[in-house]
Design an enzyme around this catalytic site. Structure first.
Site, PDB file in Angstrom:
ATOM      1  N   GLU A  14       0.911  -1.362   0.186  1.00  0.00           N
ATOM      2  CA  GLU A  14      -0.095  -0.180   0.193  1.00  0.00           C
ATOM      3  C   GLU A  14       0.834   1.322  -0.207  1.00  0.00           C
ATOM      4  OE1 GLU A  14      -2.907  -0.424   3.336  1.00  0.00           O
ATOM      5  OE2 GLU A  14      -3.128  -2.768   2.712  1.00  0.00           O
ATOM      6  N   GLY A  80     -12.514  -6.210   3.108  1.00  0.00           N
ATOM      7  CA  GLY A  80     -13.686  -7.167   2.909  1.00  0.00           C
ATOM      8  C   GLY A  80     -14.957  -6.280   2.526  1.00  0.00           C
ATOM      9  N   MET A 176      -9.430  -3.629   9.619  1.00  0.00           N
ATOM     10  CA  MET A 176      -8.994  -3.985  10.943  1.00  0.00           C
ATOM     11  C   MET A 176      -8.238  -2.594  11.499  1.00  0.00           C
ATOM     12  SD  MET A 176      -7.455  -7.766  10.438  1.00  0.00           S
ATOM     13  CE  MET A 176      -7.111  -8.244  12.157  1.00  0.00           C
ATOM     14  N   ASP A 200     -11.743  -8.974  -1.173  1.00  0.00           N
ATOM     15  CA  ASP A 200     -12.354 -10.071  -1.113  1.00  0.00           C
ATOM     16  C   ASP A 200     -13.718  -9.923  -0.638  1.00  0.00           C
ATOM     17  OD1 ASP A 200     -12.613 -10.826   2.122  1.00  0.00           O
ATOM     18  OD2 ASP A 200     -10.548  -9.881   1.714  1.00  0.00           O
TER      19      ASP A 200
END
Length: 232
Positions: A14, A80, A176, A200
């Site tokens: 990133e 996600g 997270m 995902d």
């Protein structure tokens, strides 16, 4: 005095593209975290990798504010998908951030509510959110959604949890770190936005998808940051 913008990523992929484009970079290490100071599109920036989880992200953000005096924080990375209309590769830009693992329901609080505190859902800066949305529009090929980012110290891989997060917490995506960055920024009065690319579907298929899509997702996030820094 020119502003300094703090940019946080959770993983190497990133931040590598940003570091490649920085001029006159200098490295400072605090609390075991590497901070890279330099310029990018004539903006003073500090880039760092927070590591995974809410504590790492909170410490990283407070150091950005206290040590480097950043006036804005941009958090980029992967997440996600929770919203049923999101697919792998799509972008979520935070309208607000909430800790889904803050659970004091046994004492009568709603899930995500921090006891004895007025604010638990931390609002992203509207101007930064709008600029990120405009950047997505310029990219053209990517689907973008402004929504609530859910954060917790858990890797979510359950269809049942995803459905619950969408129906009860109105989440767009789950990750997270974002809500802890958001809370630290709120406590310090610093504008922020979280930009997440869906790697995902948070549904148990992550073990197959995650490595394959992290690189592509990171490139999309970087393209958005590049546009924002050029037009900020």
């Amino acid at each position: 005095m020119q502003q300094t913008i703090g940019i946080i990523g959770a993983m190497d992929e990133e931040v590598e593209l940003l570091l490649a484009g920085m001029q006159s970079s200098e490295t400072v290490v605090k609390a075991g975290i590497r901070y890279y100071k330099g310029t990018y599109h004539q903006q003073n920036i500090v880039v760092c990798k927070s590591g995974v989880g809410k504590v790492n992200a909170a410490v990283t953000t407070q150091i950005l504010i206290d040590t480097f005096g950043v006036s804005k924080v941009l958090f980029t990375g992967v997440a996600g998908a929770v919203h049923p209309q999101l697919n792998i590769g799509d972008i979520v830009i935070s309208s607000e951030c909430l800790q889904h693992d803050m659970d004091v329901t046994a004492l009568g609080y709603e899930r995500g509510v921090i006891p004895y505190q007025e604010v638990s859902a931390f609002q992203a800066d509207p101007a930064l959110t709008a600029l990120a949305e405009k950047a997505c529009g310029e990219l053209g090929e990517v689907n973008c959604r402004v929504g609530r980012v859910l954060s917790g110290d858990q890797f979510i891989a359950s269809v049942e949890q995803v459905t619950w997060f969408y129906e009860h917490l109105q989440g767009a995506c789950v990750e997270m770190e974002g809500a802890s960055v958001a809370q630290v920024c709120y406590m310090n009065g610093v504008p922020f936005v979280v930009i997440r690319s869906m790697s995902d579907k948070a549904d148990g298929s992550a073990h197959a998808n995650f490595a394959e899509f992290t690189v592509a997702s990171s490139r999309r996030s970087h393209a958005i940051l590049d546009y924002m820094l050029e037009h900020m």
